[in-house]
Design an enzyme around this catalytic site. Structure first.
Site, PDB file in Angstrom:
ATOM      1  N   GLY A 140       6.078   6.274  -9.426  1.00  0.00           N
ATOM      2  CA  GLY A 140       7.231   7.099  -9.102  1.00  0.00           C
ATOM      3  C   GLY A 140       7.065   7.838  -7.794  1.00  0.00           C
ATOM      4  O   GLY A 140       6.267   7.428  -6.947  1.00  0.00           O
ATOM      5  N   HIS A 147       7.989   1.427  -2.046  1.00  0.00           N
ATOM      6  CA  HIS A 147       8.253   0.935  -3.403  1.00  0.00           C
ATOM      7  C   HIS A 147       9.525   0.060  -3.423  1.00  0.00           C
ATOM      8  O   HIS A 147       9.551  -0.989  -4.067  1.00  0.00           O
ATOM      9  CB  HIS A 147       8.482   2.097  -4.366  1.00  0.00           C
ATOM     10  CG  HIS A 147       7.325   3.041  -4.515  1.00  0.00           C
ATOM     11  ND1 HIS A 147       7.373   4.332  -4.069  1.00  0.00           N
ATOM     12  CD2 HIS A 147       6.099   2.886  -5.080  1.00  0.00           C
ATOM     13  CE1 HIS A 147       6.233   4.955  -4.357  1.00  0.00           C
ATOM     14  NE2 HIS A 147       5.431   4.083  -4.971  1.00  0.00           N
ATOM     15  N   GLY A 158       1.759  -3.648  -3.387  1.00  0.00           N
ATOM     16  CA  GLY A 158       1.812  -3.415  -1.946  1.00  0.00           C
ATOM     17  C   GLY A 158       0.464  -3.595  -1.268  1.00  0.00           C
ATOM     18  O   GLY A 158      -0.578  -3.231  -1.821  1.00  0.00           O
ATOM     19  N   LYS A 180      -0.440  -1.829   1.036  1.00  0.00           N
ATOM     20  CA  LYS A 180      -0.902  -0.456   1.299  1.00  0.00           C
ATOM     21  C   LYS A 180      -2.190  -0.189   0.523  1.00  0.00           C
ATOM     22  O   LYS A 180      -3.109   0.424   1.022  1.00  0.00           O
ATOM     23  CB  LYS A 180       0.198   0.514   0.876  1.00  0.00           C
ATOM     24  CG  LYS A 180      -0.227   1.946   0.688  1.00  0.00           C
ATOM     25  CD  LYS A 180      -0.298   2.638   2.011  1.00  0.00           C
ATOM     26  CE  LYS A 180      -0.896   4.026   1.961  1.00  0.00           C
ATOM     27  NZ  LYS A 180      -0.923   4.712   0.693  1.00  0.00           N
ATOM     28  N   ASP A 181      -2.238  -0.668  -0.740  1.00  0.00           N
ATOM     29  CA  ASP A 181      -3.442  -0.517  -1.562  1.00  0.00           C
ATOM     30  C   ASP A 181      -4.155  -1.873  -1.574  1.00  0.00           C
ATOM     31  O   ASP A 181      -4.130  -2.596  -2.567  1.00  0.00           O
ATOM     32  CB  ASP A 181      -3.052  -0.066  -2.972  1.00  0.00           C
ATOM     33  CG  ASP A 181      -2.396   1.297  -2.947  1.00  0.00           C
ATOM     34  OD1 ASP A 181      -3.104   2.300  -2.912  1.00  0.00           O
ATOM     35  OD2 ASP A 181      -1.149   1.350  -2.915  1.00  0.00           O
ATOM     36  N   GLN A 199      -6.729  -2.597  -4.277  1.00  0.00           N
ATOM     37  CA  GLN A 199      -6.045  -2.746  -5.570  1.00  0.00           C
ATOM     38  C   GLN A 199      -5.431  -4.141  -5.689  1.00  0.00           C
ATOM     39  O   GLN A 199      -5.542  -4.797  -6.737  1.00  0.00           O
ATOM     40  CB  GLN A 199      -4.965  -1.674  -5.684  1.00  0.00           C
ATOM     41  CG  GLN A 199      -4.016  -1.866  -6.858  1.00  0.00           C
ATOM     42  CD  GLN A 199      -3.055  -0.693  -6.981  1.00  0.00           C
ATOM     43  OE1 GLN A 199      -3.445   0.370  -7.421  1.00  0.00           O
ATOM     44  NE2 GLN A 199      -1.818  -0.884  -6.587  1.00  0.00           N
ATOM     45  N   MET A 219       3.835   4.875   4.411  1.00  0.00           N
ATOM     46  CA  MET A 219       4.522   5.683   3.396  1.00  0.00           C
ATOM     47  C   MET A 219       3.643   5.817   2.163  1.00  0.00           C
ATOM     48  O   MET A 219       2.965   4.880   1.757  1.00  0.00           O
ATOM     49  CB  MET A 219       5.853   5.042   3.030  1.00  0.00           C
ATOM     50  CG  MET A 219       6.857   5.172   4.129  1.00  0.00           C
ATOM     51  SD  MET A 219       8.485   4.713   3.563  1.00  0.00           S
ATOM     52  CE  MET A 219       9.388   4.903   5.088  1.00  0.00           C
ATOM     53  N   SER A 249       3.449   8.463  -1.645  1.00  0.00           N
ATOM     54  CA  SER A 249       3.946   9.636  -2.377  1.00  0.00           C
ATOM     55  C   SER A 249       3.108  10.857  -2.024  1.00  0.00           C
ATOM     56  O   SER A 249       3.594  11.983  -2.102  1.00  0.00           O
ATOM     57  CB  SER A 249       3.887   9.369  -3.879  1.00  0.00           C
ATOM     58  OG  SER A 249       4.535   8.146  -4.171  1.00  0.00           O
TER      59      SER A 249
HETATM   60  P1  AMP Z   1       2.052   3.885  -6.357  1.00  0.00           P
HETATM   61  O1  AMP Z   1       3.334   4.445  -6.896  1.00  0.00           O
HETATM   62  O2  AMP Z   1       1.492   4.674  -5.225  1.00  0.00           O
HETATM   63  O3  AMP Z   1       1.074   3.531  -7.440  1.00  0.00           O
HETATM   64  O4  AMP Z   1       2.445   2.513  -5.688  1.00  0.00           O
HETATM   65  C1  AMP Z   1       3.115   1.514  -6.412  1.00  0.00           C
HETATM   66  C2  AMP Z   1       3.116   0.243  -5.614  1.00  0.00           C
HETATM   67  O5  AMP Z   1       3.760   0.458  -4.361  1.00  0.00           O
HETATM   68  C3  AMP Z   1       1.702  -0.254  -5.310  1.00  0.00           C
HETATM   69  O6  AMP Z   1       1.673  -1.669  -5.439  1.00  0.00           O
HETATM   70  C4  AMP Z   1       1.511   0.176  -3.880  1.00  0.00           C
HETATM   71  O7  AMP Z   1       0.605  -0.640  -3.168  1.00  0.00           O
HETATM   72  C5  AMP Z   1       2.913   0.012  -3.332  1.00  0.00           C
HETATM   73  N1  AMP Z   1       3.107   0.831  -2.138  1.00  0.00           N
HETATM   74  C6  AMP Z   1       2.831   2.153  -1.998  1.00  0.00           C
HETATM   75  N2  AMP Z   1       3.074   2.555  -0.744  1.00  0.00           N
HETATM   76  C7  AMP Z   1       3.500   1.459  -0.059  1.00  0.00           C
HETATM   77  C8  AMP Z   1       3.903   1.223   1.297  1.00  0.00           C
HETATM   78  N3  AMP Z   1       3.908   2.183   2.211  1.00  0.00           N
HETATM   79  N4  AMP Z   1       4.275  -0.031   1.629  1.00  0.00           N
HETATM   80  C9  AMP Z   1       4.263  -1.038   0.716  1.00  0.00           C
HETATM   81  N5  AMP Z   1       3.903  -0.874  -0.574  1.00  0.00           N
HETATM   82  C10 AMP Z   1       3.523   0.353  -0.956  1.00  0.00           C
END
Ligand code: AMP
Length: 286
Positions: A31, A37, A147, A149-150, A153, A184, A186
């Site tokens: 979230g 996201h 993503g 980004k991680d 993961q 980006m 959270s």
């Molecule tokens: P999170 O809510 O931070 O657990 O992220 C949920 C999903 O969104 C994960 O697969 C993250 O890698 C992806 N995500 C978070 N930030 C970004 C971003 N800036 N660009 C692309 N994917 C992202």
């Protein structure tokens, strides 16, 4: 968009969709949604008929000293953004729904989870792989989108899916950035105005690495040293790590080689906020 809080209700809705031949895509999140996201939702929509987004701040991937309680939560805003992006089913389980009394089973990926993020967050990936396994079992999707980004993961989840023969395609979406380059996240909401200003150094340091490689620098230690010097020039930045690693094994490599994809990644703290960023590079084989 239909909202679900109970596993059994979501399962019923999905089995109905599956019975009429719909392909299911899932986007797991915690979230506090942003464009990163939502970009994953668009990828899921391209590859499936029904998109499920899950929003669950997963306690098992936070260490006791981390920000589980403080993690931003805004279900009303998230639901609006998810619906606008085209999510069909939104799953918002409570902690007790996912981890009922007596919960005691974990999924662990060895090796890959020991390095980089895992070296300072030793229980983090066990939490991630456990919750992602549960969400994949509950939704039984054809595709699941994560993503870049991680980056670690993504690599860990790919390995888990392969090792456990899970019947799902894992898709990885590119990093979505703010106009000034900050990836980006959270957690960016935690940054003070001055920390936010200085945080652009993360993406600038990755661009510096790309420039150095473009100018034929191949030594990991030189690239890391230059990146660290640039980052440290920002007074509020505290470097956890800067790494040049093989993208498949996540092991550090001494030098870039032709034909091998490397992951250049970093974790930097600004005050109590820990930010990560990365880029992938492949030197073409001649
Ligand atoms: P999170 O809510 O931070 O657990 O992220 C949920 C999903 O969104 C994960 O697969 C993250 O890698 C992806 N995500 C978070 N930030 C970004 C971003 N800036 N660009 C692309 N994917 C992202």
């Amino acid at each position: 968009m239909i909202r679900f809080e109970k596993i059994s209700d979501l399962r019923k809705a999905l089995s109905g969709a599956r019975n009429v031949g719909k392909k299911i895509g899932v986007v797991p999140t915690m979230g506090a949604l942003h464009e990163g996201h939502l970009s994953l939702v668009r990828i899921a929509k391209e590859h499936s008929d029904i998109v499920v987004m899950t929003i669950f701040v997963n306690p098992t991937q936070f260490a006791p000293h981390e920000d589980f309680a403080a993690y931003p939560r805004d279900t009303v805003r998230d639901a609006r953004l998810a619906e606008q992006a085209g999510v069909d089913l939104l799953f918002l389980p409570a902690v007790e729904e996912m981890y009922p009394d007596g919960f005691s089973t974990f999924v662990t990926v060895e090796g890959l989870t020991r390095v980089l993020e895992g070296s300072t967050r030793p229980t983090h990936f066990r939490g991630v792989t456990t919750i992602v396994s549960k969400l994949l079992h509950i939704t039984a999707p054809e595709v699941a989108v994560f993503g870049q980004k991680d980056a670690q993961q993504a690599a860990v989840i790919r390995r888990m899916v392969r090792d456990l023969n899970m019947n799902v395609d894992i898709l990885i979406g590119p990093i979505i950035r703010e106009p000034d380059g900050l990836a980006m996240s959270s957690r960016n909401a935690y940054l003070s105005p001055e920390e936010r200003r200085q945080s652009t150094v993360l993406s600038r340091s990755l661009r510096l690495a790309e420039d150095l490689v473009g100018r034929n620098e191949r030594s990991s230690s030189v690239i890391i040293k230059e990146m660290k010097t640039l980052i440290s020039a920002q007074g509020l930045a505290n470097i956890d790590y800067v790494s040049v690693a093989d993208y498949t094994t996540l092991q550090e490599i001494p030098a870039l080689e032709q034909g091998r994809t490397v992951l250049i990644s970093l974790a930097v703290r600004f005050g109590r906020t820990r930010l990560i960023d990365n880029c992938l590079m492949t030197l073409p084989a001649n």
